[in-house]
Design a protein around this motif. Sequence first.
Motif, PDB file in Angstrom:
ATOM      1  N   LYS A   1       0.835  -1.204   0.000  1.00 23.79           N
ATOM      2  CA  LYS A   1       0.000   0.000   0.000  1.00 23.79           C
ATOM      3  C   LYS A   1       0.868   1.253   0.000  1.00 23.79           C
ATOM      4  CE  LYS A   1      -4.537  -0.818   0.255  1.00 23.79           C
ATOM      5  NZ  LYS A   1      -5.544  -0.110  -0.575  1.00 23.79           N
ATOM      6  N   TYR A   2       1.907   1.259   0.834  1.00 15.91           N
ATOM      7  CA  TYR A   2       2.747   2.440   0.909  1.00 15.91           C
ATOM      8  C   TYR A   2       3.494   2.695  -0.379  1.00 15.91           C
ATOM      9  CZ  TYR A   2       1.751   3.803   5.585  1.00 15.91           C
ATOM     10  OH  TYR A   2       1.101   4.282   6.680  1.00 15.91           O
ATOM     11  N   GLN A   3       3.920   1.629  -1.023  1.00 10.67           N
ATOM     12  CA  GLN A   3       4.610   1.813  -2.294  1.00 10.67           C
ATOM     13  C   GLN A   3       3.675   2.419  -3.339  1.00 10.67           C
ATOM     14  OE1 GLN A   3       6.075  -2.208  -2.710  1.00 10.67           O
ATOM     15  NE2 GLN A   3       8.117  -1.640  -1.986  1.00 10.67           N
ATOM     16  N   SER A   4       2.397   2.043  -3.290  1.00 10.68           N
ATOM     17  CA  SER A   4       1.409   2.623  -4.213  1.00 10.68           C
ATOM     18  C   SER A   4       1.192   4.099  -3.910  1.00 10.68           C
ATOM     19  CB  SER A   4       0.076   1.868  -4.110  1.00 10.68           C
ATOM     20  OG  SER A   4       0.227   0.530  -4.501  1.00 10.68           O
ATOM     21  N   ILE A   5       1.143   4.431  -2.617  1.00 11.21           N
ATOM     22  CA  ILE A   5       0.957   5.826  -2.218  1.00 11.21           C
ATOM     23  C   ILE A   5       2.159   6.662  -2.650  1.00 11.21           C
ATOM     24  CG2 ILE A   5       0.739   7.395  -0.257  1.00 11.21           C
ATOM     25  CD1 ILE A   5      -0.728   5.062   1.191  1.00 11.21           C
ATOM     26  N   LEU A   6       3.361   6.140  -2.393  1.00 16.87           N
ATOM     27  CA  LEU A   6       4.573   6.868  -2.773  1.00 16.87           C
ATOM     28  C   LEU A   6       4.635   7.068  -4.280  1.00 16.87           C
ATOM     29  CD1 LEU A   6       7.226   5.204  -0.439  1.00 16.87           C
ATOM     30  CD2 LEU A   6       6.181   7.461  -0.178  1.00 16.87           C
ATOM     31  N   SER A   7       4.226   6.063  -5.022  1.00  9.54           N
ATOM     32  CA  SER A   7       4.223   6.176  -6.477  1.00  9.54           C
ATOM     33  C   SER A   7       3.279   7.283  -6.932  1.00  9.54           C
ATOM     34  CB  SER A   7       3.803   4.841  -7.096  1.00  9.54           C
ATOM     35  OG  SER A   7       3.715   4.945  -8.502  1.00  9.54           O
ATOM     36  N   ALA A   8       2.092   7.353  -6.300  1.00  7.09           N
ATOM     37  CA  ALA A   8       1.135   8.404  -6.658  1.00  7.09           C
ATOM     38  C   ALA A   8       1.685   9.784  -6.320  1.00  7.09           C
ATOM     39  CB  ALA A   8      -0.193   8.170  -5.936  1.00  7.09           C
ATOM     40  N   LEU A   9       2.349   9.892  -5.166  1.00  7.30           N
ATOM     41  CA  LEU A   9       2.928  11.180  -4.778  1.00  7.30           C
ATOM     42  C   LEU A   9       4.050  11.583  -5.723  1.00  7.30           C
ATOM     43  CD1 LEU A   9       3.072  10.675  -0.906  1.00  7.30           C
ATOM     44  CD2 LEU A   9       1.494  12.142  -2.162  1.00  7.30           C
ATOM     45  N   GLU A  10       4.889  10.624  -6.078  1.00  9.00           N
ATOM     46  CA  GLU A  10       6.022  10.930  -6.947  1.00  9.00           C
ATOM     47  C   GLU A  10       5.570  11.435  -8.309  1.00  9.00           C
ATOM     48  OE1 GLU A  10      10.263   8.970  -8.265  1.00  9.00           O
ATOM     49  OE2 GLU A  10       8.643   7.649  -7.625  1.00  9.00           O
ATOM     50  N   SER A  11       4.456  10.925  -8.786  1.00 13.30           N
ATOM     51  CA  SER A  11       3.959  11.303 -10.105  1.00 13.30           C
ATOM     52  C   SER A  11       3.246  12.645 -10.106  1.00 13.30           C
ATOM     53  CB  SER A  11       2.983  10.236 -10.626  1.00 13.30           C
ATOM     54  OG  SER A  11       3.617   8.988 -10.724  1.00 13.30           O
ATOM     55  N   ASN A  12       2.853  13.132  -8.934  1.00 12.65           N
ATOM     56  CA  ASN A  12       1.941  14.272  -8.915  1.00 12.65           C
ATOM     57  C   ASN A  12       2.347  15.426  -8.021  1.00 12.65           C
ATOM     58  OD1 ASN A  12      -0.495  13.276 -10.546  1.00 12.65           O
ATOM     59  ND2 ASN A  12      -0.095  11.566  -9.171  1.00 12.65           N
ATOM     60  N   MET A  13       3.494  15.325  -7.359  1.00  9.83           N
ATOM     61  CA  MET A  13       3.882  16.394  -6.448  1.00  9.83           C
ATOM     62  C   MET A  13       5.296  16.880  -6.709  1.00  9.83           C
ATOM     63  SD  MET A  13       2.129  15.382  -2.830  1.00  9.83           S
ATOM     64  CE  MET A  13       2.210  17.116  -2.337  1.00  9.83           C
ATOM     65  N   LYS A  14       5.555  18.117  -6.292  1.00 12.68           N
ATOM     66  CA  LYS A  14       6.914  18.645  -6.293  1.00 12.68           C
ATOM     67  C   LYS A  14       7.066  19.601  -5.121  1.00 12.68           C
ATOM     68  CE  LYS A  14       5.990  22.279  -9.704  1.00 12.68           C
ATOM     69  NZ  LYS A  14       6.352  22.799 -11.036  1.00 12.68           N
ATOM     70  N   THR A  15       8.302  19.788  -4.685  1.00 11.86           N
ATOM     71  CA  THR A  15       8.580  20.609  -3.522  1.00 11.86           C
ATOM     72  C   THR A  15      10.041  21.021  -3.525  1.00 11.86           C
ATOM     73  OG1 THR A  15       8.510  20.691  -1.095  1.00 11.86           O
ATOM     74  CG2 THR A  15       9.119  18.596  -2.092  1.00 11.86           C
ATOM     75  N   ASP A  16      10.364  22.084  -2.792  1.00 12.80           N
ATOM     76  CA  ASP A  16      11.772  22.433  -2.607  1.00 12.80           C
ATOM     77  C   ASP A  16      12.242  22.060  -1.205  1.00 12.80           C
ATOM     78  OD1 ASP A  16      10.348  24.387  -1.295  1.00 12.80           O
ATOM     79  OD2 ASP A  16      11.507  26.070  -2.088  1.00 12.80           O
ATOM     80  N   LEU A  17      11.463  21.241  -0.503  1.00 10.38           N
ATOM     81  CA  LEU A  17      11.918  20.648   0.745  1.00 10.38           C
ATOM     82  C   LEU A  17      12.746  19.413   0.420  1.00 10.38           C
ATOM     83  CD1 LEU A  17       8.622  20.883   2.803  1.00 10.38           C
ATOM     84  CD2 LEU A  17      10.828  21.786   3.591  1.00 10.38           C
ATOM     85  N   LYS A  18      13.933  19.330   0.996  1.00  4.72           N
ATOM     86  CA  LYS A  18      14.779  18.166   0.800  1.00  4.72           C
ATOM     87  C   LYS A  18      14.463  17.114   1.864  1.00  4.72           C
ATOM     88  CE  LYS A  18      18.508  20.931  -1.212  1.00  4.72           C
ATOM     89  NZ  LYS A  18      19.920  21.358  -1.103  1.00  4.72           N
ATOM     90  N   PHE A  19      14.981  15.915   1.653  1.00  2.00           N
ATOM     91  CA  PHE A  19      14.673  14.830   2.579  1.00  2.00           C
ATOM     92  C   PHE A  19      15.143  15.155   3.996  1.00  2.00           C
ATOM     93  CE2 PHE A  19      15.201  10.505   4.372  1.00  2.00           C
ATOM     94  CZ  PHE A  19      13.888  10.084   4.223  1.00  2.00           C
TER      95      PHE A  19
END
Length: 324
Positions: A250-268
């Motif tokens: 489930k988390y991998q699916s959520i992360l995939s959705a976020l990666e495809s649709n979000m951007k930010t200038d906050l670093k890890f």
Amino acid sequence: MDEDKSQQQGSHKKHRHHKKKRMSTPKKWGIGVGVVIATLLVIGGGLMAKVYLDAKDVVDNTYQKVNVKSKRTTGTVSLKKEAPFSVLILGVDTGEDGRTDQGRSDTMMVATINPKTNMTTLTSLPRDTKIPITGHGTENKLNAAYAYGDVSLAMDTIQNYLNIPIDYYVEMNMKGLEEITGAVGPITVNNPFAFDDYAKGDIELNESNVLAFSRMRHNDPNGDYGRQKRQRAVVTALGKNIASINGVTKYQSILSALESNMKTDLKFDDIKAIATKYRSAIGTIKDIQLQGQSQMIDGVSYEVVPTEQVTKVSQMIRKQLELD
């Protein structure tokens, strides 16, 4: 979205996101941001090292710096030293209904987080606010700033309008809301009134109908203000679902959705600092609404906000950031 009289330029890039540690209820952070915070906090709560590393990869892949002219004059805010900071939250309409042009910023909020007061303030900005667009010598709707100059111009315009610094941004395209809902599973929200195919009361939303529920405003008696409330209800429900998930898939699916649709200038590293040092502040949210009066000007509908209301909101945000 609206048939506004404004240019839209450029093609858009798609978005993704960053993650947080441990578990906290995401209250009203605006489209996408509450979802991100919930995901990161729960991941940090200890699922698996693999998911944590996947989260880092997503943040690294979605980081995008912007050039903003009117940033904080005292230098870059230090998250490691627990300084108060601000984040511009943008929900944009690029990607919805298959569109690929730049689009406009559909949702705009300024979050200010202060670990000393253990408080986060979330200031909602009406998209139709009549505002001077920085560098264009003209006034237009606030959401036109994004169409004219992407995130950087939106940040500059809002900083100048409210006389505040904006330290970071998080952007999510509205189409991503469908993908995240699909990854999380159906959510339940309370609908204040019946419209279209949505009954009054508790209703279930899935990836096929969540976007239409979140976007509608013309049939809402409270217009854009009512829509903002429904969007926050969706984010809260998504956050609760995320907090109940314990499967890596489930988390991998959520992360995939976020990666495809979000951007930010906050670093890890920024996100890790926020997760560890700002947890209490993120858990306590105060809502502020910049509110004006609807007016037709030259055939275009605007929200006209009185100067005293702008000053009042500016002062509240500056106090939260310890600038005054």
